[in-house]
Design a protein around this motif. Structure first.
Motif, PDB file in Angstrom:
ATOM      1  N   ARG A   1      12.618  -0.945 -32.293  1.00 33.28           N
ATOM      2  CA  ARG A   1      11.304  -1.264 -31.723  1.00 33.28           C
ATOM      3  C   ARG A   1      10.539  -2.247 -32.598  1.00 33.28           C
ATOM      4  O   ARG A   1       9.905  -3.189 -32.109  1.00 33.28           O
ATOM      5  CB  ARG A   1      10.485   0.027 -31.555  1.00 33.28           C
ATOM      6  CG  ARG A   1       9.269  -0.137 -30.664  1.00 33.28           C
ATOM      7  CD  ARG A   1       8.269   0.967 -30.900  1.00 33.28           C
ATOM      8  NE  ARG A   1       7.580   0.762 -32.175  1.00 33.28           N
ATOM      9  CZ  ARG A   1       6.644   1.576 -32.664  1.00 33.28           C
ATOM     10  NH1 ARG A   1       6.320   2.662 -32.015  1.00 33.28           N
ATOM     11  NH2 ARG A   1       6.061   1.332 -33.809  1.00 33.28           N
ATOM     12  N   GLU A   2      10.608  -2.054 -33.919  1.00 35.48           N
ATOM     13  CA  GLU A   2       9.894  -2.954 -34.831  1.00 35.48           C
ATOM     14  C   GLU A   2      10.482  -4.357 -34.788  1.00 35.48           C
ATOM     15  O   GLU A   2       9.751  -5.353 -34.828  1.00 35.48           O
ATOM     16  CB  GLU A   2       9.945  -2.375 -36.248  1.00 35.48           C
ATOM     17  CG  GLU A   2       9.117  -1.095 -36.395  1.00 35.48           C
ATOM     18  CD  GLU A   2       9.355  -0.382 -37.724  1.00 35.48           C
ATOM     19  OE1 GLU A   2      10.300  -0.790 -38.450  1.00 35.48           O
ATOM     20  OE2 GLU A   2       8.621   0.578 -38.023  1.00 35.48           O
TER      21      GLU A   2
ATOM     22  N   GLN B   1      17.294 -11.405 -21.344  1.00 35.79           N
ATOM     23  CA  GLN B   1      16.012 -11.996 -21.713  1.00 35.79           C
ATOM     24  C   GLN B   1      14.811 -11.139 -21.331  1.00 35.79           C
ATOM     25  O   GLN B   1      13.707 -11.401 -21.778  1.00 35.79           O
ATOM     26  CB  GLN B   1      15.868 -13.375 -21.038  1.00 35.79           C
ATOM     27  CG  GLN B   1      16.930 -14.384 -21.455  1.00 35.79           C
ATOM     28  CD  GLN B   1      16.909 -14.668 -22.952  1.00 35.79           C
ATOM     29  OE1 GLN B   1      15.847 -14.763 -23.571  1.00 35.79           O
ATOM     30  NE2 GLN B   1      18.099 -14.777 -23.553  1.00 35.79           N
ATOM     31  N   ALA B   2      15.001 -10.133 -20.501  1.00 33.95           N
ATOM     32  CA  ALA B   2      13.877  -9.361 -19.978  1.00 33.95           C
ATOM     33  C   ALA B   2      13.270  -8.453 -21.037  1.00 33.95           C
ATOM     34  O   ALA B   2      13.979  -7.901 -21.880  1.00 33.95           O
ATOM     35  CB  ALA B   2      14.339  -8.534 -18.782  1.00 33.95           C
ATOM     36  N   ARG B   3      11.945  -8.268 -20.973  1.00 38.61           N
ATOM     37  CA  ARG B   3      11.265  -7.358 -21.898  1.00 38.61           C
ATOM     38  C   ARG B   3      11.199  -5.943 -21.342  1.00 38.61           C
ATOM     39  O   ARG B   3      11.030  -4.966 -22.070  1.00 38.61           O
ATOM     40  CB  ARG B   3       9.851  -7.852 -22.211  1.00 38.61           C
ATOM     41  CG  ARG B   3       8.927  -7.858 -21.012  1.00 38.61           C
ATOM     42  CD  ARG B   3       7.487  -8.151 -21.379  1.00 38.61           C
ATOM     43  NE  ARG B   3       6.638  -8.207 -20.194  1.00 38.61           N
ATOM     44  CZ  ARG B   3       6.148  -7.136 -19.572  1.00 38.61           C
ATOM     45  NH1 ARG B   3       6.418  -5.925 -20.041  1.00 38.61           N
ATOM     46  NH2 ARG B   3       5.400  -7.269 -18.507  1.00 38.61           N
ATOM     47  N   LEU B   4      11.308  -5.828 -20.012  1.00 39.84           N
ATOM     48  CA  LEU B   4      11.330  -4.533 -19.343  1.00 39.84           C
ATOM     49  C   LEU B   4      12.311  -4.638 -18.183  1.00 39.84           C
ATOM     50  O   LEU B   4      12.293  -5.631 -17.442  1.00 39.84           O
ATOM     51  CB  LEU B   4       9.933  -4.156 -18.843  1.00 39.84           C
ATOM     52  CG  LEU B   4       9.758  -2.746 -18.247  1.00 39.84           C
ATOM     53  CD1 LEU B   4       8.325  -2.268 -18.439  1.00 39.84           C
ATOM     54  CD2 LEU B   4      10.107  -2.699 -16.758  1.00 39.84           C
ATOM     55  N   ILE B   5      13.156  -3.615 -18.022  1.00 39.33           N
ATOM     56  CA  ILE B   5      14.194  -3.637 -16.985  1.00 39.33           C
ATOM     57  C   ILE B   5      14.084  -2.365 -16.150  1.00 39.33           C
ATOM     58  O   ILE B   5      14.090  -1.256 -16.691  1.00 39.33           O
ATOM     59  CB  ILE B   5      15.602  -3.726 -17.608  1.00 39.33           C
ATOM     60  CG1 ILE B   5      15.740  -5.014 -18.427  1.00 39.33           C
ATOM     61  CG2 ILE B   5      16.682  -3.658 -16.525  1.00 39.33           C
ATOM     62  CD1 ILE B   5      16.985  -5.057 -19.293  1.00 39.33           C
TER      63      ILE B   5
ATOM     64  N   GLN C   1      16.918  -7.504 -25.177  1.00 38.65           N
ATOM     65  CA  GLN C   1      15.617  -7.666 -25.831  1.00 38.65           C
ATOM     66  C   GLN C   1      14.575  -6.732 -25.223  1.00 38.65           C
ATOM     67  O   GLN C   1      13.406  -6.804 -25.596  1.00 38.65           O
ATOM     68  CB  GLN C   1      15.136  -9.112 -25.667  1.00 38.65           C
ATOM     69  CG  GLN C   1      16.157 -10.173 -26.025  1.00 38.65           C
ATOM     70  CD  GLN C   1      16.502 -10.153 -27.502  1.00 38.65           C
ATOM     71  OE1 GLN C   1      15.623  -9.938 -28.344  1.00 38.65           O
ATOM     72  NE2 GLN C   1      17.762 -10.356 -27.829  1.00 38.65           N
ATOM     73  N   ALA C   2      14.962  -5.876 -24.292  1.00 41.07           N
ATOM     74  CA  ALA C   2      13.993  -5.057 -23.565  1.00 41.07           C
ATOM     75  C   ALA C   2      13.468  -3.919 -24.430  1.00 41.07           C
ATOM     76  O   ALA C   2      14.241  -3.273 -25.144  1.00 41.07           O
ATOM     77  CB  ALA C   2      14.628  -4.496 -22.299  1.00 41.07           C
TER      78      ALA C   2
ATOM     79  N   ALA D   1      22.886  -1.498 -27.321  1.00 38.91           N
ATOM     80  CA  ALA D   1      22.679  -2.910 -27.001  1.00 38.91           C
ATOM     81  C   ALA D   1      21.327  -3.419 -27.459  1.00 38.91           C
ATOM     82  O   ALA D   1      21.029  -4.610 -27.294  1.00 38.91           O
ATOM     83  CB  ALA D   1      22.822  -3.132 -25.492  1.00 38.91           C
ATOM     84  N   GLY D   2      20.491  -2.521 -28.039  1.00 39.32           N
ATOM     85  CA  GLY D   2      19.235  -2.977 -28.620  1.00 39.32           C
ATOM     86  C   GLY D   2      17.974  -2.429 -27.998  1.00 39.32           C
ATOM     87  O   GLY D   2      16.873  -2.829 -28.386  1.00 39.32           O
ATOM     88  N   VAL D   3      18.070  -1.500 -27.047  1.00 43.91           N
ATOM     89  CA  VAL D   3      16.898  -0.988 -26.332  1.00 43.91           C
ATOM     90  C   VAL D   3      16.392   0.283 -27.012  1.00 43.91           C
ATOM     91  O   VAL D   3      17.122   1.272 -27.091  1.00 43.91           O
ATOM     92  CB  VAL D   3      17.252  -0.690 -24.857  1.00 43.91           C
ATOM     93  CG1 VAL D   3      16.014  -0.203 -24.112  1.00 43.91           C
ATOM     94  CG2 VAL D   3      17.841  -1.927 -24.188  1.00 43.91           C
ATOM     95  N   PRO D   4      15.133   0.316 -27.486  1.00 40.45           N
ATOM     96  CA  PRO D   4      14.646   1.499 -28.206  1.00 40.45           C
ATOM     97  C   PRO D   4      14.194   2.645 -27.305  1.00 40.45           C
ATOM     98  O   PRO D   4      14.097   3.781 -27.770  1.00 40.45           O
ATOM     99  CB  PRO D   4      13.458   0.958 -29.014  1.00 40.45           C
ATOM    100  CG  PRO D   4      12.979  -0.222 -28.223  1.00 40.45           C
ATOM    101  CD  PRO D   4      14.181  -0.817 -27.575  1.00 40.45           C
ATOM    102  N   SER D   5      13.894   2.365 -26.018  1.00 43.05           N
ATOM    103  CA  SER D   5      13.418   3.409 -25.101  1.00 43.05           C
ATOM    104  C   SER D   5      14.175   3.308 -23.788  1.00 43.05           C
ATOM    105  O   SER D   5      14.198   2.235 -23.164  1.00 43.05           O
ATOM    106  CB  SER D   5      11.915   3.264 -24.832  1.00 43.05           C
ATOM    107  OG  SER D   5      11.174   3.273 -26.034  1.00 43.05           O
TER     108      SER D   5
END
Length: 732
Positions: A517-518, A591-595, A636-637, A667-671
């Motif tokens: 997340r950071e 590229q999405a910040r929210l999916i 990156q979400a 894959a990098g998603v914290p939530s």
């Protein structure tokens, strides 16, 4: 001397009945040569497919292996190659056994057996009988297993295969031990042991000694058991069988504990864990998970030993060390890809008690860690591993650690049930109608109060009084499928009414999702992506089980309405129907910040990585975005919502649930917000819309989900309509 092609052709023709040779037209030499080359190439292709299937099987790619072997089987049958046909059938049987489809495995082995008998392959015949015996033993049909092993035994004797004979005797011992006929098992092990010694099979010798120890331990003759383990250990060390050494140390430690030698038991079990952990160091993630399954008992037994000494905090360290290790290593390596290897290795060490307390403080949350303890019992005349206790640690934000123990034996001793069956029964009650269009038969009454009594009542006074304070549950095994928000106390109140709830695979994973997340927060300052919202794509066709024909998934108009409403809230355009191809969505996800994906979910509880989200197929893809494919992504979400059926499911392992949620976090998603069962269409759309409205007012995802669930209770009072979703990872 014949050319090799003609020799092959002659050998094939010689295998045909004589009457079939007469009508064959005379062919010139060049045509005969071409025909022989074709036959030879087909034979080479079948052998290649057999080998390819073996490689896929070794990687646990069972569906792919099955397809390769089925193609090889078709070629061998067309060529009337009986030996090749039998080999393909045996391999298919082994693949289905690995998929726990034991009945289907038996069918393939039973097809192979008469072929091996007809071609006179006696060794193969005996091996097929052993395979059948092992499959029936996996079905707990121990008597049938014994029958097949007993049929194999004289064949091995007749062909002079002494090693095969010893193996058959050893398998008979295992079957009788499963029937709790320990004395008879000992007799077979003692027959197998000198043969293994005479033929120089040191591994066979060592395992016969180990299983003699296990049989004597089951008879409570602990000193004799210890003697056999101690004889086996130096042999395993000499042959370099580190896995066997770790298993034997574990068994020895458990036996020492049973004798009251607690200090020696602790030392032995620590040595077992050290060896077993060393076996995982060079493996890829998938194989780390697989090998860990056989190692979990060492961590559980050591927890028992430590609790017996009132070493509550040390037991918590071992409980944490014994879960999600492959996941922690995977996350650490991806987060620290630019760091020196030495620093990454330091990060992936299991946390000590001070680090665990720091994680609770950093999360500003109460952590609840569960550990299910198993013991071997004689039940209905058979030795079986059953739930004996539930250990619960509560770590408060101020660092205070409390411990509770719950006796689980009465569940099966008095009620014929278990914690796992309670959870499965609850899932069947809750999953009434769903986005897969399936209907389930519901039991008359849900048993949410019993689950609350077991999981929450012992620690209720340790949980925060503020309903907005976070409580993070760290489940284990079947507890990953518990709908914590829906657990109901004696007054009828649901847990979500009192607490804001999240889950995580382990305490250390929480520290790593916080790092994710950071890192995302720092990147999004310069590159803020858009929201990606998909609903009701044009559905793909799928095969619901290996070998069955594909059929199209049904459309989801409710999911389309859900996506349209949420896209409006997020100031974006929903992707609907044919636009939602797998290729297009995968590209946009990076590229999405929210999916937000509202579609069908497909559960793979055998391998896990086959769990998938249904998207629109195209010329370049099949329309199924699998957990395996997501695992290779870089996302990156900050939040992914899988508004589909069973998206929290997968293969439940000691490393957590192998499925979509694990792959997304890796894959990098914290939530990640995922579902525990087959969710109903219209109520899910309502819940999701409420969740995003709350999220716009308050960026705390856990509190937004809680408020959405509370609001749903007014219009949809049944938990099946609002309690399926769980938030894994970060709340903020």
């Amino acid at each position: 001397m014949r050319p090799p092609q003609i020799a092959l052709l002659v050998s094939l023709l010689a295998s045909f009945p004589a009457g079939l040779l007469l009508p064959l037209p005379l062919l010139p030499f060049s045509s005969l040569s071409a025909l022989a080359q074709t036959l030879e190439s087909r034979d080479a292709e079948a052998k290649r497919l057999l080998q390819q299937g073996g490689q896929q099987y070794g990687k646990s790619q069972y569906q792919e292996a099955i397809e390769s072997w089925q193609q090889a089987l078709a070629i061998y049958r067309a060529a009337s190659d009986r030996n090749g046909e039998a080999s393909a059938l045996v391999n298919l049987g082994n693949a289905y056994r690995s998929l726990s489809q034991y009945q289907r495995a038996i069918e393939y082995h039973q097809q192979a057996l008469p072929i091996l008998q007809q071609v006179g392959n006696r060794n193969g015949e005996a091996s097929a009988l052993v395979n059948l015996g092992n499959a029936y033993r996996s079905l707990s049909q121990y008597q049938r297993a014994i029958e097949y092993h007993q049929q194999a035994l004289p064949i091995f004797q007749q062909v002079g295969n002494r090693k095969g004979k010893a193996s058959a005797l050893h398998n008979l011992g295992n079957a009788y031990r499963s029937l709790s006929q320990y004395q008879r098992a000992i007799e077979y092990y003692q027959q197998a042991l000198p043969i293994f010694q005479q033929v120089g099979d040191r591994n066979g010798e060592a395992y016969a000694l180990v299983n003699l120890g296990n049989a004597y331990r089951s008879l409570s003759q602990y000193q004799r058991a210890i003697e056999y383990y101690q004889q086996a250990l130096p042999i395993l060390q000499q042959v370099g069988d580190r896995s066997g050494e770790g298993i034997t140390l574990n068994d020895l430690g458990a036996t020492l504990f049973a004798t009251g030698s607690i200090t020696a038991a602790e030392k032995t079990l620590v040595a077992a864990i050290k060896i077993r952990e060393s076996l995982r160091s060079e493996l890829v993630d998938e194989h780390k998970v697989s090998i860990f399954e056989g190692q979990a008992s060492s961590y559980r037994t050591l927890q028992k030993v430590l609790i017996a000494q009132n070493k509550v905090e040390a037991a918590l360290e071992i409980a944490e060390r014994g879960r999600a290790r492959a996941f922690v290593e995977l996350l650490s390596q991806r987060l620290g890809s630019q760091q020196p290897v030495s620093q990454i290795q330091e990060v992936i060490k299991a946390p000590d008690i001070q680090q665990i307390q720091q994680i609770a403080k950093a999360q500003n949350a109460t952590l609840v860690q569960y550990s299910i303890i198993y013991d071997n019992f004689s039940f209905e005349g058979k030795e079986t591993s059953r739930e004996s206790a539930l250990y619960i640690w509560v770590i408060q934000p101020n660092g205070k650690i409390s411990f509770r123990e719950v006796d689980l034996k009465p569940l099966w001793q008095r009620h014929g049930s278990s914690l796992a069956s309670l959870i499965v029964g609850q899932q069947e009650f809750l999953a009434v109608r769903n986005r897969q269009g399936l209907t389930f038969t519901s039991p008359p009454q849900p048993d949410l109060p019993t689950l609350h009594q077991l999981l929450i009542d012992p620690i209720a006074e340790l949980l925060p009084q503020d309903p907005n304070a976070h409580v993070i549950f760290i489940p284990q095994g079947p507890l990953f499928q518990v709908p914590f928000p829906a657990l109901q106390d004696a007054k009828g109140d649901y847990l979500i009414q009192k607490h804001t709830i999240l889950t995580a695979p382990s305490i250390q994973v929480l520290a790593l999702t916080r790092q994710q997340r950071e890192q995302l927060a720092s990147r999004q300052k310069s590159n803020g992506g858009e929201a990606l919202v998909l609903g009701n794509p044009s559905m793909p066709s799928v095969s619901l089980s290996p070998g069955e024909p594909k059929q199209p998934l049904s459309p989801l108009p409710g999911a389309e309405e859900e996506a349209e409403a949420i896209a409006t809230l997020l100031n974006t355009k929903a992707i609907i129907g044919e636009e939602g191809t797998e290729t297009a969505i995968a590209q946009k996800m990076s590229q999405a910040r929210l999916i937000h994906l509202a579609t069908h979910g497909l559960l793979d509880d055998i391998q896990g990585l086959g769990s998938a989200i249904a998207l629109t197929p195209s010329r370049t893809d099949d329309g199924l975005l699998t957990a395996a494919e997501i695992l290779d992504m870089q996302l990156q979400a900050e939040l992914v919502v899988l508004s589909a059926c069973n998206t929290a499911g997968g293969r439940v392992t000691g490393d957590g649930v192998i499925g979509l949620s694990r792959s997304l976090i890796a894959a990098g998603v914290p939530s990640v917000l995922v579902s525990l069962w087959a969710v109903p269409d219209a109520p899910t759309a309502e819940l999701m819309t409420a969740f995003y409205k709350n999220l716009q007012k308050n960026p705390n995802k856990a509190q937004a989900l809680r408020q959405a669930m509370l609001s749903m209770m007014g219009t949809h009072p049944q938990p099946k309509d609002w309690a399926a979703f769980t938030l894994i990872g970060e709340a903020e």
